[in-house]
Design a protein around this motif. Sequence first.
Motif, PDB file in Angstrom:
ATOM      1  N   VAL A 152      12.620  10.778  -0.055  1.00  0.00           N
ATOM      2  CA  VAL A 152      11.403  10.320   0.612  1.00  0.00           C
ATOM      3  C   VAL A 152      11.645  10.421   2.114  1.00  0.00           C
ATOM      4  CG1 VAL A 152       9.677   8.513   0.826  1.00  0.00           C
ATOM      5  CG2 VAL A 152      10.985   8.733  -1.304  1.00  0.00           C
ATOM      6  N   PHE A 153      10.906  11.310   2.778  1.00  0.00           N
ATOM      7  CA  PHE A 153      11.108  11.552   4.202  1.00  0.00           C
ATOM      8  C   PHE A 153      10.227  10.624   5.030  1.00  0.00           C
ATOM      9  CE2 PHE A 153      12.025  16.390   3.506  1.00  0.00           C
ATOM     10  CZ  PHE A 153      13.194  16.058   2.854  1.00  0.00           C
ATOM     11  N   THR A 204       7.045   4.882   7.062  1.00  0.00           N
ATOM     12  CA  THR A 204       6.439   4.855   5.730  1.00  0.00           C
ATOM     13  C   THR A 204       7.411   5.139   4.588  1.00  0.00           C
ATOM     14  OG1 THR A 204       5.805   7.181   5.970  1.00  0.00           O
ATOM     15  CG2 THR A 204       4.179   5.532   6.625  1.00  0.00           C
ATOM     16  N   ALA A 205       8.626   5.594   4.895  1.00  0.00           N
ATOM     17  CA  ALA A 205       9.507   6.090   3.836  1.00  0.00           C
ATOM     18  C   ALA A 205       9.986   4.981   2.909  1.00  0.00           C
ATOM     19  CB  ALA A 205      10.708   6.817   4.440  1.00  0.00           C
ATOM     20  N   LEU A 206      10.445   3.862   3.462  1.00  0.00           N
ATOM     21  CA  LEU A 206      11.031   2.825   2.618  1.00  0.00           C
ATOM     22  C   LEU A 206      10.013   2.245   1.661  1.00  0.00           C
ATOM     23  CD1 LEU A 206      13.239   0.944   1.702  1.00  0.00           C
ATOM     24  CD2 LEU A 206      12.855  -0.456   3.742  1.00  0.00           C
ATOM     25  N   GLY A 207       8.799   1.950   2.139  1.00  0.00           N
ATOM     26  CA  GLY A 207       7.772   1.413   1.256  1.00  0.00           C
ATOM     27  C   GLY A 207       7.449   2.370   0.117  1.00  0.00           C
ATOM     28  N   GLN A 208       7.301   3.657   0.430  1.00  0.00           N
ATOM     29  CA  GLN A 208       7.021   4.639  -0.615  1.00  0.00           C
ATOM     30  C   GLN A 208       8.193   4.749  -1.590  1.00  0.00           C
ATOM     31  OE1 GLN A 208       4.538   8.228   0.432  1.00  0.00           O
ATOM     32  NE2 GLN A 208       5.334   7.778   2.476  1.00  0.00           N
ATOM     33  N   ALA A 215       0.833  -1.213   0.000  1.00  0.00           N
ATOM     34  CA  ALA A 215       0.000   0.000   0.000  1.00  0.00           C
ATOM     35  C   ALA A 215       0.861   1.253   0.000  1.00  0.00           C
ATOM     36  CB  ALA A 215      -0.923  -0.010   1.214  1.00  0.00           C
ATOM     37  N   LEU A 216       1.960   1.235   0.755  1.00  0.00           N
ATOM     38  CA  LEU A 216       2.857   2.393   0.784  1.00  0.00           C
ATOM     39  C   LEU A 216       3.526   2.601  -0.561  1.00  0.00           C
ATOM     40  CD1 LEU A 216       4.509   1.837   4.278  1.00  0.00           C
ATOM     41  CD2 LEU A 216       2.900   3.652   3.660  1.00  0.00           C
ATOM     42  N   ALA A 217       3.933   1.512  -1.203  1.00  0.00           N
ATOM     43  CA  ALA A 217       4.561   1.633  -2.520  1.00  0.00           C
ATOM     44  C   ALA A 217       3.602   2.257  -3.517  1.00  0.00           C
ATOM     45  CB  ALA A 217       5.027   0.260  -2.997  1.00  0.00           C
ATOM     46  N   ILE A 230      10.499  15.877  -3.428  1.00  0.00           N
ATOM     47  CA  ILE A 230      10.427  15.502  -2.023  1.00  0.00           C
ATOM     48  C   ILE A 230       9.048  14.920  -1.752  1.00  0.00           C
ATOM     49  CG2 ILE A 230      10.426  16.337   0.355  1.00  0.00           C
ATOM     50  CD1 ILE A 230      12.435  18.498  -0.548  1.00  0.00           C
ATOM     51  N   ILE A 231       9.014  13.684  -1.256  1.00  0.00           N
ATOM     52  CA  ILE A 231       7.778  12.995  -0.916  1.00  0.00           C
ATOM     53  C   ILE A 231       7.853  12.606   0.562  1.00  0.00           C
ATOM     54  CG2 ILE A 231       6.311  10.990  -1.427  1.00  0.00           C
ATOM     55  CD1 ILE A 231       6.497  12.936  -3.752  1.00  0.00           C
ATOM     56  N   GLY A 232       6.730  12.587   1.232  1.00  0.00           N
ATOM     57  CA  GLY A 232       6.735  12.166   2.625  1.00  0.00           C
ATOM     58  C   GLY A 232       5.334  11.921   3.131  1.00  0.00           C
TER      59      GLY A 232
END
Length: 564
Positions: A378-379, A411-415, A53-55, A400-402
């Motif tokens: 990605v923060f 949540t950062a790694l999945g995104q 879901a995060l990805a 920059i996404i977060g």
Amino acid sequence: MSQTVAELLVDALEETGVRHIFGLIGDSLNPLADAVRKSQIEWIGVRHEEGAALAAAGQAKLTGTLAVCAGTTGPGSTHLVAGLYEASRDHAPVLALSGDMPRKFQGTDYIQTTKPDLLFRDVSLYTETINSPEQAPKVIHQAIAAAYAGRGVAHLTLPQDVIAGKAQAVLTSVATLKPRQEFPASSEDVAEIVRRIDQAARVLIMCGNGCHGAADLLRTLSDRLKAPLIHSVKGKDIMRYDDPHWMGGIGMIGTKAVYNAIMHCDLLLMVGTDYPYSEFLPRTGTVIQIDERSEVLGRRAPTVLGVAGSARPTLKLLLDQVASKNDTRFWDKVTQERRKWDAMLDKQADLERSADRIHPQALARTISNLAKPDAIFVFDTGLNTLWSANWIRQSGSQRIIGSFNNAAVGTALGQANGIQVLDRSRQVIAMCGDGGFNMLMCEFMTAVHHNLPVKIVIFNNSGFGLITLEAESVGLPAYRKGIEFPNPDFAALARACGGHGFTARKPNELKEAVSAAFAIEGPAIIDVVVASNELPNLPHVELNVLGHVAVAKVKEALLGLTGG
């Protein structure tokens, strides 16, 4: 030859431009997996459904186009929910697919029984079960349309026997399934904005996520009105950090220059932003807000004019009508204060500030200095967000996404994985706290499995730093037993997973570790031990908060003496 419902769904996704599905296969999703196998869509198998879901959320946030995640019956789908709040709260179009048991077992307390349509109701704009092949085409169309129209999550429950069955019709009107189009404000509203701008001496323009793609228009308007540009953290990457128009951020991720400008301007023009922290917005003066979403107008600060419209077409209309201003005193004052603040940030980011400790500001600035000009940051959420957002100097071509609305830790790694899948040649850097990385560190295996060269930077202070700050700000000693923890050797973990690991514990080790990680192919973890007692800069702090922190520090010292 007739299609199965699963094949109909996959063909529709492929036709609307979907390139990936993130998920874990289970028995109820086997018909879907078989349909994906025959398509051009890439299945990205994750290690945890929340990572799927995060990805999808990260991908949709970056592109504004539909992303898809899937989980199988029961727990496989319930794991999706937490990650889907990223897309829901940040208004990104995601379609979530839940496998479900065959219809003959429903209502019998069968194994892994859930009620997905109830479970997903809060996080979804639209949630529905496909109960029959005849129903499938219209419900699939409706779900994708809802995700795009509301910019959020749509959810479909897929009973195994239904998606394995033969579709009775084709999906029509696929050409209508696309991102929502920009639209200008009305001519009456534009005229009223122009009238109020012409009457104001000190105009300040606040730029949010909705201003992406409007940088040149904003610069032109800024020059014409002698109006400084400020930004929310979601708008930070719109312009290069040293653009003379770009004065800095607002709130805890912001500057004193911006805080003073907001409190002393005659008119604050908020464009494409729904910034939530009202304490940093004007208490007096005039606020005008322009946003595509009518429901957000006026809910954060006393607003004299709320205008529905997209940033770019509305700014073009304003530039056609607004008169030029010549008085630069407000601009000059903000610029002078901004330079002082930037100089302070530079001193705090100096690697030579300490001989034996890496300060988190120096880590963030080093990453910034060595990142590629088009990198995507990605923060994660936590104290690391403040270090990253305040000390990274964006190039204007970086993104920059977060988790800026959901503010979820971990949540950062999945995104980052979801974003990296879009282009494996582009540099993607996940800025993580150690607490957040620990939550879903299994998703590093997803990166290794699919050859996603994500670079993970870990601010390693063996604790939840922001929780300490939050406790002390209300006068409570931090509960160390609850927020401090031992960490594994993250670099060794990376190598054990098949990736690359680097460690920096002293200032003289940092640049070499970061440079090596950025140069190497494949996913890598950079484990950086940072000073744990560092306090962030706060552009404005009430005296009572300072008093609370002082009291908390005294209590912590006493507890240390008594062993409490």
